[in-house]
Design a protein around this motif. Structure first.
Motif, short mmCIF file in Angstrom:
data_model
loop_
_atom_site.label_atom_id
_atom_site.label_comp_id
_atom_site.label_asym_id
_atom_site.label_seq_id
_atom_site.Cartn_x
_atom_site.Cartn_y
_atom_site.Cartn_z
N PRO A 148 -18.67 11.50 -53.64
CA PRO A 148 -17.66 12.51 -53.31
C PRO A 148 -17.05 12.27 -51.93
N ALA A 149 -15.99 13.00 -51.64
CA ALA A 149 -15.30 12.87 -50.36
C ALA A 149 -16.25 13.15 -49.20
N LYS A 150 -16.03 12.45 -48.10
CA LYS A 150 -16.86 12.58 -46.90
C LYS A 150 -16.01 13.05 -45.73
N ASP A 151 -16.66 13.39 -44.64
CA ASP A 151 -15.96 13.84 -43.44
C ASP A 151 -15.43 12.62 -42.67
N VAL A 152 -14.28 12.15 -43.09
CA VAL A 152 -13.64 11.00 -42.44
C VAL A 152 -12.16 11.32 -42.24
N ALA A 153 -11.64 10.85 -41.12
CA ALA A 153 -10.22 11.05 -40.82
C ALA A 153 -9.82 10.08 -39.72
N ILE A 154 -8.52 9.90 -39.57
CA ILE A 154 -7.97 9.03 -38.52
C ILE A 154 -7.00 9.86 -37.69
N LEU A 155 -7.17 9.79 -36.37
CA LEU A 155 -6.25 10.45 -35.46
C LEU A 155 -5.31 9.39 -34.88
N GLU A 156 -4.03 9.59 -35.08
CA GLU A 156 -3.03 8.67 -34.53
C GLU A 156 -2.26 9.39 -33.44
N LEU A 157 -2.42 8.90 -32.21
CA LEU A 157 -1.73 9.52 -31.08
C LEU A 157 -0.26 9.12 -31.06
N ALA A 158 0.50 9.81 -30.22
CA ALA A 158 1.94 9.58 -30.16
C ALA A 158 2.29 8.16 -29.78
N ASP A 159 1.41 7.49 -29.02
CA ASP A 159 1.70 6.11 -28.60
C ASP A 159 1.25 5.08 -29.63
N GLY A 160 0.74 5.54 -30.78
CA GLY A 160 0.35 4.62 -31.83
C GLY A 160 -1.12 4.28 -31.87
N GLN A 161 -1.88 4.65 -30.86
CA GLN A 161 -3.31 4.37 -30.87
C GLN A 161 -4.01 5.20 -31.95
N LYS A 162 -5.00 4.57 -32.61
CA LYS A 162 -5.70 5.22 -33.69
C LYS A 162 -7.19 5.31 -33.40
N PHE A 163 -7.80 6.41 -33.82
CA PHE A 163 -9.22 6.65 -33.63
C PHE A 163 -9.83 7.06 -34.97
N GLU A 164 -10.87 6.35 -35.38
CA GLU A 164 -11.61 6.74 -36.57
C GLU A 164 -12.61 7.82 -36.17
N LEU A 165 -12.34 9.05 -36.60
CA LEU A 165 -13.05 10.20 -36.06
C LEU A 165 -14.52 10.22 -36.43
N GLU A 166 -14.87 9.66 -37.60
CA GLU A 166 -16.28 9.68 -37.99
C GLU A 166 -17.14 8.82 -37.07
N LYS A 167 -16.49 7.94 -36.30
CA LYS A 167 -17.24 7.08 -35.38
C LYS A 167 -17.51 7.75 -34.04
N LEU A 168 -16.81 8.86 -33.78
CA LEU A 168 -17.09 9.62 -32.56
C LEU A 168 -18.42 10.35 -32.71
N LYS A 169 -19.25 10.31 -31.70
CA LYS A 169 -20.52 11.01 -31.75
C LYS A 169 -20.29 12.50 -31.53
N LEU A 170 -21.20 13.31 -32.00
CA LEU A 170 -21.10 14.75 -31.83
C LEU A 170 -21.03 15.11 -30.36
#
Length: 409
Positions: free
Chosen positions: A140-162
């Motif tokens: 099933p679906a997991k808690d994953v998402a990508i944040l793309e900032l205005a300058d184009g940089q991307k962060f895989e949110l599941e890799k951020l620690k709590l």
């Protein structure tokens, strides 16, 4: 009540509570082999399910199957004839009662060969599994998402620690919970606060974001929310595509505005503080807004028409324009409760939901027609389990091949 009816009711109660003996089970099977018992059988099956009874001793997966059968009987189906609905109801209950046996046979056997299958199971209880071999499976679906900032940089949110936070060009990104993100400006420098950032959940992903004003947005799979790190002083504006539940923080001086644009369908939702569900997928036929609490004003931007919703009402924007109706909160919010819930939903729409949730492509091997689907099942099941259930409620076969699900008549 004659002796046959009384005996049948007794056997049904014994089976539903899993207290039956082998002899009692075989006796119950024999009723399905006798055409003269059809009327009694249909009545007792329905009575057995409407009767209040404890099901705590039934395994969780069996409880879900039985409750789904009950749910399918609760609402009238005006589009089907009484005789068709009668036998559809009987078949649904029959499957739930004898789930340990009949969930091993195909839909064709269940719907058109019930008596033959029952006889075959009594004679030979070691039938082989008829379903296609699962070449691969999907969770099933997991808690994953990508944040793309205005300058184009991307962060895989599941890799951020709590509780970990990152500052990037005046924007602070913090994973404040297991599935929760906060994005806000490090300062009031308008150079950064006016920039628009985007959080995307892929197919097979969900996530939650807390915006600068305290508004919480729960994103379903394959969704995209664009927002500023800090809202303007006159309004709070975001744009959205996909499906999400908005819990909007109240601010009487600034409206919260959600814009959605799908093909020729273009709308805005305006609120001060409320909770609503918004479904605006590009491959769906409409944009649907379901209000849970508060009030919302929805405007269709091309024609300029507007509607004001009250709790438990919905607005649908399709090729015919904007229309209001009574919401089915249980169905529209089912994804928030980890359920697939369908009431008269076209089978193709059902498979689109499954494709998004498990990140698979639905491939149709040939053309066919199917009846709309009624029922519910857990979203926590593996894909193969969900498809196995659907095979028993349709005349379709499914085969998983990598990221494809092939659908066959």
């Amino acid at each position: 009540m004659d002796s046959n009816e009384s005996r049948l009711r007794y056997l049904m109660d014994r089976c539903l509570s899993k207290q039956e003996t082998l002899a009692e089970r075989n006796e119950l099977y024999s009723y399905f082999l006798e055409t003269k018992e059809d009327d009694n059988l249909s009545e007792e099956l329905l009575n057995a399910f409407y009767k209040e009874k404890e099901i705590v001793d039934v395994a969780p997966e069996k409880q879900e199957q039985i409750l789904s059968a009950i749910k399918s009987l609760e609402s009238p189906r005006p589009s089907v004839t009484p005789m068709y609905w009668k036998w559809t109801s009987i078949a649904a209950v029959f499957i739930a009662v004898l789930v340990s046996i009949f969930w091993k046979v195909t839909q064709e056997e269940v719907t058109s060969k019930i008596k033959f299958v029952a006889k075959k199971e009594i004679v030979n209880d070691s039938l082989t599994e008829p379903y296609p071999k699962v070449i691969s499976d999907h969770t099933p679906a997991k808690d994953v998402a990508i944040l793309e900032l205005a300058d184009g940089q991307k962060f895989e949110l599941e890799k951020l620690k709590l509780r970990e936070s990152i500052e990037n060009k005046g924007v602070i990104i913090e994973r404040s919970g297991e599935d929760t993100l906060r994005v806000y400006a490090a300062s009031n420098n308008s150079r950064f606060t006016k920039q628009i950032h985007t959080i995307k959940t892929p197919r097979g992903g969900t996530f939650k974001i807390v915006l600068n004003d305290g508004t919480i947005v729960h994103l379903n799979s394959d969704s995209k929310l664009s927002f500023p790190a800090v809202f303007d002083t006159n309004e709070r504006r975001v744009s959205f595509e996909g499906e999400a539940y908005f819990d909007v923080a109240r601010d009487s001086s600034r409206q919260f505005v959600v814009s959605s644009h799908i093909g020729f369908k273009n709308q805005e939702i305006r609120v001060y503080g409320t909770a609503f569900n918004l479904s605006a997928y590009p491959d769906d036929e409409n944009i649907k807004t379901t209000l849970v609490e508060g009030s919302v004003k929805i405007k269709e931007l091309l024609a300029g028409s507007e509607v004001l919703l009250k709790p438990s009402e919905l607005a649908v924007l399709d090729e015919n324009g904007l229309a209001m109706g009574i919401a089915n909160l249980e169905m529209d919010l089912a994804w928030r409760n980890n359920l697939f819930y369908f009431e008269n939903v076209p089978f193709e729409a059902v498979l689109r939901q499954i494709g998004r949730w498990y990140d698979v492509d639905i491939v149709y091997e040939n053309e066919f027609q199917t009846n709309p689907l009624w029922g519910q099942m857990s979203r926590r099941k593996k894909l193969s389990e969900v498809l196995e259930i659907l095979e028993k409620t349709s005349q379709l076969k499914f085969e998983i091949r990598g990221k494809e699900v092939r659908v066959m008549k």
